[in-house]
Design an enzyme around this catalytic site. Structure first.
Site, PDB file in Angstrom:
ATOM      1  N   CYS A 136      12.032   3.939   4.076  1.00 54.66           N
ATOM      2  CA  CYS A 136      12.044   3.109   5.283  1.00 54.66           C
ATOM      3  C   CYS A 136      13.432   2.499   5.466  1.00 54.66           C
ATOM      4  O   CYS A 136      13.728   1.445   4.901  1.00 54.66           O
ATOM      5  CB  CYS A 136      10.991   2.006   5.190  1.00 54.66           C
ATOM      6  SG  CYS A 136      10.931   0.962   6.670  1.00 54.66           S
ATOM      7  N   CYS A 139      13.381  -0.989   6.911  1.00 54.96           N
ATOM      8  CA  CYS A 139      13.013  -2.024   5.941  1.00 54.96           C
ATOM      9  C   CYS A 139      14.139  -2.308   4.958  1.00 54.96           C
ATOM     10  O   CYS A 139      14.402  -3.446   4.611  1.00 54.96           O
ATOM     11  CB  CYS A 139      11.794  -1.592   5.139  1.00 54.96           C
ATOM     12  SG  CYS A 139      10.379  -1.090   6.103  1.00 54.96           S
ATOM     13  N   ASP A 140      14.772  -1.252   4.469  1.00 53.39           N
ATOM     14  CA  ASP A 140      15.699  -1.378   3.351  1.00 53.39           C
ATOM     15  C   ASP A 140      17.163  -1.273   3.736  1.00 53.39           C
ATOM     16  O   ASP A 140      18.036  -1.414   2.880  1.00 53.39           O
ATOM     17  CB  ASP A 140      15.382  -0.312   2.295  1.00 53.39           C
ATOM     18  CG  ASP A 140      13.984  -0.471   1.734  1.00 53.39           C
ATOM     19  OD1 ASP A 140      13.466  -1.601   1.773  1.00 53.39           O
ATOM     20  OD2 ASP A 140      13.417   0.527   1.264  1.00 53.39           O
TER      21      ASP A 140
END
Length: 184
Positions: A136, A139-140
């Site tokens: 992701c 997300c990261d």
């Protein structure tokens, strides 16, 4: 082979599924939640979650999902480890059949199946998940700011993710009154 009847059936046991279950249970709707193939969703394969509200310190993804599961059970959500394979939405109440041959009859259905990463199957891919390999980028991506990254993905999503990671905050702020906001 069991038969479940409920006002609200929730498909998926990630954050959205558990949240829906918690609110439906608190409203007295006696929801049934069908967990799906990955109980707890994609967060169960995430190490440190640092962007979830209410947790100023990182929390392990599996621990976060276990807490959400426990809260859902505590407020009255019935959780069934199963996977829906057939749906009949032509008439109400809706009828759903699972791979385990269970039958679910519901007045309403919340589909919270989320997403799952498609991995390449490289030899060390699993070993380095959470240590430089991510499923992701949204997300990261924060962890890789000002570093070289590789985005593997096809079509629109791969392009969209690469574009999001490439965006850098503007060096100067521009305040444009009466005009659309733009970055310099």
């Amino acid at each position: 082979m069991a038969e479940y009847k409920t006002k609200v059936l929730i498909i998926g046991s990630g954050p959205a599924g558990y949240t829906a279950g918690i609110y439906a249970a608190r409203a007295g709707m006696r929801p049934v939640l069908v967990s799906g193939t990955q109980k707890g969703g994609q967060l169960t394969i995430t190490t440190d979650v640092e962007n979830f509200p209410g947790f100023p310190e990182p929390i392990n993804g599996s621990e976060l999902m276990q807490r959400m599961h426990d809260q859902a059970v505590n407020v009255g959500v019935t959780i069934v480890e199963d996977q829906i394979s057939e749906v009949y939405f032509a008439e109400n109440p809706f009828v759903l059949i699972s791979e385990g041959a269970n039958s679910y009859c519901a007045d309403s259905v919340i589909i919270a199946t989320g997403a799952s990463a498609r991995w390449l199957g490289l030899p060390n891919e699993e070993k380095f998940r959470g240590y430089g390999v991510s499923g992701c980028a949204t997300c990261d991506g924060f962890f890789y700011r000002n570093k070289d990254v590789v985005v593997v993905g096809g079509g629109f999503i791969g392009l969209e993710v690469a574009e999001n990671l490439a965006i850098r905050p503007p060096k100067k702020r521009c305040i444009c009154r009466g005009l659309p906001k733009t970055s310099l």
